[in-house]
Design a protein around this motif. Structure first.
Motif, PDB file in Angstrom:
ATOM      1  N   ILE A 253       0.788  -1.396   0.030  1.00  0.00           N
ATOM      2  CA  ILE A 253       0.214   0.884  -0.313  1.00  0.00           C
ATOM      3  C   ILE A 253       0.902   0.716   0.159  1.00  0.00           C
ATOM      4  N   ALA A 254       2.155   0.970   0.862  1.00  0.00           N
ATOM      5  CA  ALA A 254       2.764   2.569   0.751  1.00  0.00           C
ATOM      6  C   ALA A 254       3.743   2.623  -0.330  1.00  0.00           C
ATOM      7  N   GLU A 255       3.918   1.279  -1.136  1.00  0.00           N
ATOM      8  CA  GLU A 255       4.554   2.115  -2.523  1.00  0.00           C
ATOM      9  C   GLU A 255       3.302   2.305  -3.581  1.00  0.00           C
ATOM     10  N   GLN A 256       2.717   1.507  -3.468  1.00  0.00           N
ATOM     11  CA  GLN A 256       1.587   2.410  -4.529  1.00  0.00           C
ATOM     12  C   GLN A 256       1.123   3.504  -4.433  1.00  0.00           C
ATOM     13  N   THR A 257       0.949   4.306  -3.030  1.00  0.00           N
ATOM     14  CA  THR A 257       0.585   5.356  -2.382  1.00  0.00           C
ATOM     15  C   THR A 257       1.965   6.415  -3.062  1.00  0.00           C
ATOM     16  N   ARG A 258       2.893   5.959  -2.868  1.00  0.00           N
ATOM     17  CA  ARG A 258       4.303   6.091  -3.694  1.00  0.00           C
ATOM     18  C   ARG A 258       4.029   6.736  -4.667  1.00  0.00           C
ATOM     19  N   LEU A 259       3.924   5.893  -5.502  1.00  0.00           N
ATOM     20  CA  LEU A 259       3.616   5.619  -7.371  1.00  0.00           C
ATOM     21  C   LEU A 259       2.259   6.836  -7.197  1.00  0.00           C
ATOM     22  N   GLY A 260       1.422   7.110  -6.900  1.00  0.00           N
ATOM     23  CA  GLY A 260       0.303   8.318  -7.063  1.00  0.00           C
ATOM     24  C   GLY A 260       1.299   9.397  -6.737  1.00  0.00           C
ATOM     25  N   LEU A 261       1.694   9.406  -5.690  1.00  0.00           N
ATOM     26  CA  LEU A 261       2.745  11.087  -5.326  1.00  0.00           C
ATOM     27  C   LEU A 261       3.473  10.884  -6.289  1.00  0.00           C
ATOM     28  N   ILE A 262       4.133  10.243  -6.988  1.00  0.00           N
ATOM     29  CA  ILE A 262       5.754  10.344  -8.293  1.00  0.00           C
ATOM     30  C   ILE A 262       4.754  10.611  -9.836  1.00  0.00           C
ATOM     31  N   ARG A 263       3.154   9.889  -9.757  1.00  0.00           N
ATOM     32  CA  ARG A 263       2.608  10.897 -10.531  1.00  0.00           C
ATOM     33  C   ARG A 263       2.366  11.801 -10.961  1.00  0.00           C
ATOM     34  N   VAL A 264       1.843  12.262  -9.472  1.00  0.00           N
ATOM     35  CA  VAL A 264       1.511  14.176  -9.154  1.00  0.00           C
ATOM     36  C   VAL A 264       2.798  15.431  -9.977  1.00  0.00           C
ATOM     37  N   MET A 265       3.460  14.430  -9.253  1.00  0.00           N
ATOM     38  CA  MET A 265       4.550  15.582  -9.055  1.00  0.00           C
ATOM     39  C   MET A 265       5.054  15.494 -10.231  1.00  0.00           C
ATOM     40  N   ARG A 266       5.081  14.941 -11.206  1.00  0.00           N
ATOM     41  CA  ARG A 266       5.272  14.683 -12.022  1.00  0.00           C
ATOM     42  C   ARG A 266       4.240  15.324 -13.477  1.00  0.00           C
ATOM     43  N   ALA A 268       2.839  17.845 -12.407  1.00  0.00           N
ATOM     44  CA  ALA A 268       2.697  19.269 -11.677  1.00  0.00           C
ATOM     45  C   ALA A 268       3.908  19.871 -12.309  1.00  0.00           C
ATOM     46  N   GLY A 269       5.071  19.547 -11.886  1.00  0.00           N
ATOM     47  CA  GLY A 269       6.258  19.436 -12.526  1.00  0.00           C
ATOM     48  C   GLY A 269       7.137  20.698 -11.438  1.00  0.00           C
ATOM     49  N   GLY A 270       8.605  20.969 -11.908  1.00  0.00           N
ATOM     50  CA  GLY A 270       8.729  21.262 -10.899  1.00  0.00           C
ATOM     51  C   GLY A 270       9.742  20.969  -9.436  1.00  0.00           C
ATOM     52  N   TYR A 271       9.555  19.545  -9.635  1.00  0.00           N
ATOM     53  CA  TYR A 271       9.577  18.879  -8.426  1.00  0.00           C
ATOM     54  C   TYR A 271      10.713  17.888  -8.523  1.00  0.00           C
ATOM     55  N   ASP A 272      11.689  18.248  -9.439  1.00  0.00           N
ATOM     56  CA  ASP A 272      12.874  17.246  -9.991  1.00  0.00           C
ATOM     57  C   ASP A 272      13.817  16.867  -8.145  1.00  0.00           C
ATOM     58  N   LEU A 275      11.791  14.631  -6.761  1.00  0.00           N
ATOM     59  CA  LEU A 275      11.520  12.891  -7.689  1.00  0.00           C
ATOM     60  C   LEU A 275      12.899  12.102  -7.610  1.00  0.00           C
ATOM     61  N   GLN A 276      14.074  12.625  -7.271  1.00  0.00           N
ATOM     62  CA  GLN A 276      15.337  12.120  -7.309  1.00  0.00           C
ATOM     63  C   GLN A 276      15.600  11.438  -5.566  1.00  0.00           C
ATOM     64  N   ALA A 277      15.091  12.122  -4.733  1.00  0.00           N
ATOM     65  CA  ALA A 277      14.580  11.750  -3.544  1.00  0.00           C
ATOM     66  C   ALA A 277      13.840  10.424  -3.414  1.00  0.00           C
TER      67      ALA A 277
END
Length: 569
Positions: A253-266, A268-272, A275-277
């Motif tokens: 579950i934590a990993e799937q939530t992480r995927l959602g976080l990566i998706r919206v950061m991409r 939105a832009g400006g979170y390079d 995203l590396q972290a």
């Protein structure tokens, strides 16, 4: 002759007392709940049940609106469902005072005479249900979808305010807590004297990872990327730092939530740098391209029921002794015994030693069936107060227990064109949330019940004393028995609850081509049966949220399951 009469009288007293104690509130065991009726598809009868059992202006008025809201949602009457939920929210906000008259009734009659104010976790469930209703209305009325999506976000913003306050009170899932954390110190000072201390650790409702996750989905659906990012981030943090462990959720579950976080950061832009972290890989990038979220509410949460205990004074060991009175069918009696043993029975080494010192070897063997409260030097005070005499024929103590959790589901899957796409995973367990709340309240509840019944017994003895029935003769004993029976009949536990809440919430996020799709959700049961629910959904470029309710019907009914159990909008 007088000795014979006395013997017969004593036997009658014991017999009548046992029968009357056993007969009290036995009707609780076979009465269907609104949730059970809804599970059978009897929505009309379920609403009639609510109307008959809950008064819109009485002490149970909150439950009237909550149960009606759930049933109306199942009937896809989303606007009326939200009207009922709005009333429920207003009531909860107004429940911050308690009248002196009500307090007196509770003290001498029982908790059911008080206004039912709900549980802390009800408010998040109300906001979530309202948001899902607005989401469904947006799907049904595309021309007004913007209005309904905005209304759903308002609910989640209000929920976020509540959860922030809850976290401030409880500490949330902050990993920086240590042995000096204030709440831990307070807990040590107030450690319960009945239930084992380790049983009640880390079971507070202190934040809601699923609520933050769902909020992230709704903000993502409306294209509010930064708000979605914040909610996904909070959800991920909580799932990783205690929420998943507390509610027995899978690690994915934590990993799937992480995927959602990566998706919206991409998006939105400006979170390079952020995203590396997060260290996204090509696999992450592919998996995070989801554009459909499926939410499955499964089953019904476990029911609160009444557990009856016989309280008596043991003059030999100078202790108060509680013994469970088991009622209902075999499964219910077994559950009552297990609950008593888990929370109250004398099963620890310390309790066994106390029984050995105060009683005999038989008391040690009976430890799993009794709870002994040694009074020691306070025994004489209890005698002077009249407590020992008041408990001559015993008193019935009523508390609640929760029926055992019955998870019939092994797994559930999403199918498209005859092929399985993905698995829906448990994101929250309302059953465990309900159980942990019941465990947390158990000590307070039994303390209050003990005090209430002892006070009632003392008041009855004082009344008998005034009219001259304090003697231990035939008429005096019959009068005392009568007062004991009256008190036993009026004793009750507060088994009220929002019964139509689901037992479990499962979620899948998947990627589908934009356009119309006919999907099937297959829910696999331990019995070998499969519940199939099919619905037509639309996939967009961005996220799209759909939800369903799956009930566990009897095996004989499985073959005839239809879309009446489906509420996917």
């Amino acid at each position: 002759m007088s000795a014979r009469i006395k013997k017969i009288t004593t036997l009658c007293i014991v017999y009548l007392h046992t029968v009357l104690l056993s007969a009290c509130n036995i009707t609780q065991f076979n009465q269907p709940s609104p949730a059970q009726l809804a599970q059978q598809g009897n929505f009309i009868q379920a609403k009639q049940n609510v109307t008959q059992n809950y008064n819109k202006t009485g002490n149970d008025r909150l439950l009237y609106h909550l149960e009606m809201a759930s049933l109306l949602q199942l009937e896809k009457n989303y606007l009326e469902s939200n009207e009922q939920l709005a009333v429920a929210l207003t009531l909860i906000e107004s429940f911050y005072t308690q009248s002196v008259t009500e307090l007196a009734l509770v003290q001498f009659s029982g908790p059911t005479y008080s206004t039912y104010k709900g549980k802390a976790y009800y408010l998040p469930q109300i906001h979530i249900m309202k948001a899902l209703n607005y989401n469904a209305l947006a799907k049904l009325h595309p021309s007004d979808s913007g209005h309904y999506y905005d209304a759903a976000l308002v609910e989640m913003r209000q929920l976020d305010v509540f959860l922030s306050q809850l976290k401030a009170q409880t500490g949330g899932y902050d990993v920086k807590q240590d042995d000096n954390f204030l709440s831990k110190k307070v807990y040590q000072l107030l450690k319960p004297i009945f239930a084992p201390s380790d049983l009640l650790e880390n079971i507070d409702y202190k934040d809601d990872a699923f609520a933050h996750f769902l909020s992230g989905v709704l903000f993502e659906q409306s294209g509010e990327w930064d708000a979605a990012r914040l909610q996904y981030e909070r959800a991920m943090f909580m799932y990783e730092n205690g929420f998943s462990q507390q509610y027995k959720l899978p690690e994915q579950i934590a990993e799937q939530t992480r995927l959602g976080l990566i998706r919206v950061m991409r998006r939105a832009g400006g979170y390079d740098s952020q995203l590396q972290a997060l260290k996204p890989t090509s696999e992450h990038e592919a998996a995070s391209a989801a554009n459909v979220t499926l939410l499955q509410n499964i089953g019904i949460a476990p029911k609160r029921k009444q557990l009856n205990l016989l309280l008596r004074a043991d003059t030999e060991s100078k202790a108060l002794v509680m013994t469970p009175i088991l009622l209902g069918n075999h499964k219910e009696r077994q559950a009552q015994m297990r609950w008593f043993q888990m929370l109250h029975a004398d099963t620890s080494i310390f309790d066994m030693m106390q029984n050995y010192i105060l009683g005999d070897v038989g008391d040690v063997a009976m430890g799993a069936l009794t709870k002994r409260l040694p009074l020691g030097p306070l025994w004489e005070d209890a005698v002077k107060l009249g407590v020992v005499d008041a408990l001559q024929f015993g008193a019935r103590i009523s508390v609640t227990y929760l029926e055992p959790l019955d998870n019939q589901v092994t797994h559930s899957e999403v199918w498209l064109n005859g092929q399985p796409l993905t698995t829906l995973l448990p994101y929250h367990s309302v059953s465990l949330l309900t159980l942990q709340d019941a465990l947390k309240q158990a000590n307070t509840e039994i303390h209050a019940a003990l005090s209430r019944e002892i006070l009632k017994a003392l008041s009855a003895r004082k009344a008998l004393h005034k009219v001259g029935f304090e003697q231990n003769d035939l008429f005096g004993n019959l009068a005392k028995l009568t007062s004991s029976v009256v008190n036993a009949v009026t004793a009750s536990a507060d088994t009220r609850q929002w019964q139509t809440l689901p037992a479990e919430i499962r979620v899948a996020q998947l990627s589908l081509p934009t356009g119309e799709h006919d999907i099937t959700i297959k829910t696999y049961l331990r019995s070998g049966h499969i519940i199939e629910q099919s619905e037509h959904i639309t996939a967009n470029d961005a996220m799209s949220l759909w939800h369903t309710r799956t009930f566990m019907k009897a095996q004989s009914e499985q073959a005839s399951l239809t879309n009446s159990t489906l509420n996917m909008e």
